[in-house]
Design an enzyme around this catalytic site. Structure first.
Site, PDB file in Angstrom:
ATOM      1  N   GLY A  73     -22.865  26.628  11.718  1.00 33.87           N
ATOM      2  CA  GLY A  73     -21.632  26.106  12.304  1.00 33.87           C
ATOM      3  C   GLY A  73     -21.378  26.763  13.648  1.00 33.87           C
ATOM      4  N   GLN A  75     -19.164  28.723  14.578  1.00 35.91           N
ATOM      5  CA  GLN A  75     -18.795  30.148  14.489  1.00 35.91           C
ATOM      6  C   GLN A  75     -19.707  30.884  13.502  1.00 35.91           C
ATOM      7  OE1 GLN A  75     -16.745  32.251  16.002  1.00 35.91           O
ATOM      8  NE2 GLN A  75     -15.948  30.772  17.465  1.00 35.91           N
ATOM      9  N   SER A  76     -20.951  30.445  13.387  1.00 32.37           N
ATOM     10  CA  SER A  76     -21.874  31.044  12.417  1.00 32.37           C
ATOM     11  C   SER A  76     -22.065  32.547  12.648  1.00 32.37           C
ATOM     12  CB  SER A  76     -23.227  30.333  12.526  1.00 32.37           C
ATOM     13  OG  SER A  76     -24.225  31.064  11.854  1.00 32.37           O
ATOM     14  N   ASN A  77     -21.750  33.336  11.609  1.00 31.88           N
ATOM     15  CA  ASN A  77     -22.048  34.775  11.671  1.00 31.88           C
ATOM     16  C   ASN A  77     -23.555  34.992  11.672  1.00 31.88           C
ATOM     17  OD1 ASN A  77     -19.233  35.572  11.245  1.00 31.88           O
ATOM     18  ND2 ASN A  77     -19.535  34.799   9.165  1.00 31.88           N
ATOM     19  N   ALA A  79     -25.916  33.051  12.912  1.00 25.84           N
ATOM     20  CA  ALA A  79     -26.526  32.772  14.212  1.00 25.84           C
ATOM     21  C   ALA A  79     -26.294  33.943  15.169  1.00 25.84           C
ATOM     22  CB  ALA A  79     -25.961  31.469  14.785  1.00 25.84           C
TER      23      ALA A  79
END
Ligand SMILES: *Cc1c(COP(=O)(O)O)cnc(C)c1O
Length: 318
Positions: A73, A75-77, A79
């Site tokens: 997403g 706001q992917s942690n 990534a």
């Protein structure tokens, strides 16, 4: 059978992470509540994805990858942490994220900007489109590349949490229940398989914070990880428990989740996040109310990180 540590693994984090009793909440809830601080894994803002990346990026390095792609997403942690880890290892991260969600320069987006990470957004709901785009870009740039799936949740990544279960066993405290968030499945599958291998008498509960079919995903990942380990095990539905903790939708805050974030912050000075760990801890609180935990039982909550998400949200409205 092989052990997780028989697989190539790069040292990126600080392990073992602490296991501590939450004295105030234990008193308040009338259970023996402990926490595993996987928010303190030691790179970026910490979090669970580092355990998976130690295995995944070892494979990327071994294959000679120069580019590392991953997705998630906006706001992917996962990534963000992949970018931090790839940079450390001298590989170039490229993040192709889903466009829906908070794309403003807040939370993990800000951290990616600070790291100088290449972030592309794709207006799709289908990860297959994103993996195809990774292949297209990788080929166009003519560099060897490695693709990490959403959340790092494949069999190899899940070994990170099989290893975490072994680490919990080694830390010497027995737990009747382990509770964690389940978003892409690798953490829960790894812990549930690891508990079967190293933590007899421990039940692992996955708090589902998304609407994917986790009753299929969880045992499939467990079987695939068991096959990697060449473990002769039959995985059955009694090897894991799942509970819906999603509320209004993935990455949309829930009243229960936000109340759980506030409770943990106020009583223990530990910050959860609104997307994963707050909802998961909200699920744990509901289980405590419903009497799932018997008197005297010991419960371990795995804090999987997510601090970046705290700063992407408008708390006035939440
Ligand atoms: C990704 C994530 C999870 C969920 O882990 P999965 O292995 O994807 O199920 C939980 N907490 C945080 C903070 C995460 O970033």
């Amino acid at each position: 059978m092989k052990q997780p540590n028989d697989f190539p693994r790069l040292s990126l984090g600080i392990f073992p992470t602490p296991v501590r009793k939450l004295e105030n909440l234990s008193r308040q809830l009338g259970i023996e509540l402990w926490i595993k601080r996987d928010d303190l894994t030691g790179l970026g803002l910490g979090g669970n994805k580092l355990r998976k990346l130690e295995f995944l990026l070892a494979e990327a390095k071994a294959q000679g990858a120069e580019l590392v792609f991953t997705t998630g997403g906006a706001q992917s942690n996962h990534a963000m942490l992949t970018a931090a880890a790839a940079n450390r290892l001298g590989m170039e991260p490229v993040l192709i994220l889903k466009k829906r969600g908070v794309t403003a320069c807040r939370g993990n987006q800000l951290l990616e900007k600070l790291m100088g990470t290449e972030v592309l957004f794709m207006d799709t709901d289908d990860y297959a489109d994103i993996y195809a785009e990774m292949d297209r870009i990788g080929a166009a740039r003519g560099k060897p590349y490695y693709k990490i799936p959403c959340g790092g949740s494949n069999a190899l990544g899940s070994l990170g949490y099989v290893e975490c279960a072994r680490e919990i066993a080694e830390q010497g405290e027995h737990f009747d229940h382990i509770v964690c968030a389940e978003g892409s499945g690798g953490t829960m599958a790894g812990l549930a398989l690891g508990a079967k291998l190293y933590l007899p008498g421990t039940t692992v509960h996955g708090m589902m914070v998304d609407t994917d079919p986790f009753d299929e995903i969880t045992p499939r990942l467990m079987r695939e990880a068991a096959a990697l380990l060449e473990a002769e095990l039959a995985i059955t539905s009694s090897d894991y428990r799942l509970r819906d903790a999603c509320g209004p939708g993935y990455a949309i805050p829930s009243a229960e989740g936000n109340a759980a974030v506030r409770l943990m912050a106020a009583r223990e000075g530990i910050f959860l996040d609104p997307v994963y760990t707050g909802k998961a801890f909200g699920g744990l609180l509901a289980m405590a109310r419903e009497g799932t935990f018997r008197p005297g039982e010991r419960v371990l909550f795995v804090h999987t990180g997510g601090a970046g998400g705290l700063f992407a949200m408008d708390w006035e409205e939440a």
